[in-house]
Design a protein around this motif. Structure first.
Motif, PDB file in Angstrom:
ATOM      1  N   TYR A 177      28.476  36.087  14.211  1.00  0.00           N
ATOM      2  CA  TYR A 177      29.672  35.589  15.360  1.00  0.00           C
ATOM      3  C   TYR A 177      30.500  34.867  14.810  1.00  0.00           C
ATOM      4  O   TYR A 177      30.583  34.189  13.822  1.00  0.00           O
ATOM      5  CB  TYR A 177      28.973  34.874  16.616  1.00  0.00           C
ATOM      6  CG  TYR A 177      27.719  33.910  16.085  1.00  0.00           C
ATOM      7  CD1 TYR A 177      28.378  32.494  15.926  1.00  0.00           C
ATOM      8  CD2 TYR A 177      26.338  34.217  15.816  1.00  0.00           C
ATOM      9  CE1 TYR A 177      27.654  31.648  15.152  1.00  0.00           C
ATOM     10  CE2 TYR A 177      25.669  33.044  15.318  1.00  0.00           C
ATOM     11  CZ  TYR A 177      26.187  31.943  15.081  1.00  0.00           C
ATOM     12  OH  TYR A 177      25.492  30.828  14.364  1.00  0.00           O
ATOM     13  N   GLU A 178      31.529  34.570  15.538  1.00  0.00           N
ATOM     14  CA  GLU A 178      32.776  33.942  15.279  1.00  0.00           C
ATOM     15  C   GLU A 178      32.462  32.313  14.996  1.00  0.00           C
ATOM     16  O   GLU A 178      31.628  31.834  15.845  1.00  0.00           O
ATOM     17  CB  GLU A 178      33.788  33.652  16.393  1.00  0.00           C
ATOM     18  CG  GLU A 178      34.576  35.104  16.746  1.00  0.00           C
ATOM     19  CD  GLU A 178      35.524  35.298  15.652  1.00  0.00           C
ATOM     20  OE1 GLU A 178      36.193  34.415  15.148  1.00  0.00           O
ATOM     21  OE2 GLU A 178      35.722  36.497  15.271  1.00  0.00           O
TER      22      GLU A 178
ATOM     23  N   VAL B 109      34.482  39.562  12.489  1.00  0.00           N
ATOM     24  CA  VAL B 109      34.199  37.940  12.955  1.00  0.00           C
ATOM     25  C   VAL B 109      34.542  37.413  11.906  1.00  0.00           C
ATOM     26  O   VAL B 109      34.039  37.685  10.613  1.00  0.00           O
ATOM     27  CB  VAL B 109      32.537  37.993  13.599  1.00  0.00           C
ATOM     28  CG1 VAL B 109      32.276  38.725  14.592  1.00  0.00           C
ATOM     29  CG2 VAL B 109      31.690  38.501  12.189  1.00  0.00           C
ATOM     30  N   VAL B 110      35.133  36.133  12.178  1.00  0.00           N
ATOM     31  CA  VAL B 110      35.525  35.228  11.225  1.00  0.00           C
ATOM     32  C   VAL B 110      34.510  34.198  11.081  1.00  0.00           C
ATOM     33  O   VAL B 110      34.169  33.469  11.847  1.00  0.00           O
ATOM     34  CB  VAL B 110      36.906  34.589  11.470  1.00  0.00           C
ATOM     35  CG1 VAL B 110      37.473  33.629  10.543  1.00  0.00           C
ATOM     36  CG2 VAL B 110      38.094  35.895  11.801  1.00  0.00           C
ATOM     37  N   SER B 111      34.124  33.951   9.947  1.00  0.00           N
ATOM     38  CA  SER B 111      32.976  32.960   9.617  1.00  0.00           C
ATOM     39  C   SER B 111      33.712  31.593   9.440  1.00  0.00           C
ATOM     40  O   SER B 111      34.832  31.375   9.517  1.00  0.00           O
ATOM     41  CB  SER B 111      32.262  33.336   8.017  1.00  0.00           C
ATOM     42  OG  SER B 111      33.111  33.138   7.258  1.00  0.00           O
TER      43      SER B 111
ATOM     44  N   SER C 148      27.032  41.900  15.748  1.00  0.00           N
ATOM     45  CA  SER C 148      27.706  40.739  16.339  1.00  0.00           C
ATOM     46  C   SER C 148      27.861  41.146  18.042  1.00  0.00           C
ATOM     47  O   SER C 148      27.727  42.401  18.267  1.00  0.00           O
ATOM     48  CB  SER C 148      29.138  40.443  16.136  1.00  0.00           C
ATOM     49  OG  SER C 148      30.038  41.530  16.058  1.00  0.00           O
TER      50      SER C 148
ATOM     51  N   ALA D 164      36.292  37.051   7.018  1.00  0.00           N
ATOM     52  CA  ALA D 164      36.290  37.964   7.991  1.00  0.00           C
ATOM     53  C   ALA D 164      34.767  39.043   7.490  1.00  0.00           C
ATOM     54  O   ALA D 164      34.847  39.570   6.447  1.00  0.00           O
ATOM     55  CB  ALA D 164      37.183  38.656   8.102  1.00  0.00           C
TER      56      ALA D 164
ATOM     57  N   GLY E 195      31.159  28.125  17.469  1.00  0.00           N
ATOM     58  CA  GLY E 195      30.908  29.602  17.851  1.00  0.00           C
ATOM     59  C   GLY E 195      29.378  29.406  18.084  1.00  0.00           C
ATOM     60  O   GLY E 195      29.224  30.440  18.775  1.00  0.00           O
TER      61      GLY E 195
END
Length: 317
Positions: free
Chosen positions: A12-13, A51-53, A45, A58, A79
């Motif tokens: 997830y973000e 989704v950007v860690s 997700s 991403a 997040g």
């Protein structure tokens, strides 16, 4: 043809990148050299897509859905609350987890599972900095603040970040045997495969994290010479200090008296040797506790169980 075992790793973000990629790399390595892959690893997700860690990298993900064989939820800080509150994710977790052969989390991913009501009555692990918060928020579970990872029935949970790799190796061992898990560990150039019962904070790591401690080299020497006398006179002489000065400075640096610290080193080593199946008398001699009776007394006082029971629970396969 047998279908590959589907592994779904929930991202997830703002998730912790290594919580996702560490276990995924282990499962991917288990497929190498096989005619048919054993694992089908999917990063999923709540909404799918990129989704950007937490590190800015991403991850491409599929939208959650279907029935995985193994389900793992990554941890994160930024997040995490949104993931806990995402009704679609919680609904899928409640549906998928009961049908999975096993499910669990890496690091603070335990919060997401707990928010979905999937950890009630379970003993679980999470990152050391979040243990109190997890226990306070979710009274229906038991937090093991010490272990690297915990297996309670079909629920597998690990502590912070790199422990996800340790847990993934244990999952591979359960599926495909210790030889392959050890081969992957060697391929990854890991210093050692760490068992789940190992503490998040080894005595050596605790000393190293105290940046100003003058005793890191001494402690390294102590670990290599556990069978020798490690009393205050001997250690003070090796450190080039008076006994009184050594006792005071060592206790200040490590937050433990020399005797308590030495016992911690010896009992940590004893746990590893017990899991390897060595006789109690031989273990006692190797770690400097002189007799199996003394080993048993110290072990029960520290861990609440007899060495023989620990060995039965953790004997190497």
């Amino acid at each position: 043809m047998t279908k590959p075992h589907r592994i779904a790793i929930v991202a997830y973000e703002g998730c912790q990148l290594l919580d996702v990629t560490g276990p995924a790399a282990v499962f991917g390595a288990a497929n190498e050299g096989r005619v048919r892959p054993f694992y089908d690893v999917a990063i999923v997700s709540p909404d799918g897509g990129a989704v950007v860690s937490n590190s800015g990298v991403a991850l491409h993900s599929r939208k959650v859905g279907g029935q995985p064989d193994t389900l793992l939820v990554a941890g994160g800080s930024r997040g995490l609350k949104a993931a806990m509150d995402h009704e679609g994710l919680r609904r899928w977790l409640r549906k998928a987890a009961p049908g999975a052969r096993r499910y669990g989390s890496v690091c603070t991913g335990a919060f997401v599972l707990a928010a979905a009501g999937l950890l009630d009555g379970k003993r679980v692990a999470t990152h050391w900095s979040s243990c109190d918060r997890l226990a306070e928020r979710f009274a229906g579970l038991e937090v093991d603040a010490d272990s690297l990872y915990v297996v309670d029935g079909k629920v597998w949970t690990s502590a912070g970040v790199t422990t996800g790799i340790d847990m993934a190796l244990a999952l591979v061992e359960a599926d495909l045997g210790a030889a392959l898990a050890n081969l992957i560990a060697r391929h990854f150039v890991l210093y050692a495969r760490r068992p789940g019962y190992q503490s998040q904070f080894s005595p050596m790591l605790q000393a190293q994290t105290a940046a100003e401690t003058p005793f890191v080299k001494l402690i390294d020497w102590m670990q290599a010479h556990l069978d020798q006398p490690l009393d205050v006179p001997a250690l003070a002489a090796r450190a080039g200090l008076s006994e009184r000065s050594f006792y005071r400075k060592f206790t200040e640096a490590t937050a433990k008296t020399p005797a308590h610290f030495v016992e911690s080193l010896r009992l940590d080593a004893a746990r590893t040797l017990l899991a390897e199946g060595l006789p109690l008398k031989a273990i006692a001699a190797k770690v400097g506790l002189r007799s199996s009776a003394r080993l048993g007394q110290a072990f029960e006082r520290r861990f609440g169980m007899a060495p023989s029971l620990f060995r039965e629970m953790h004997a190497a396969a």
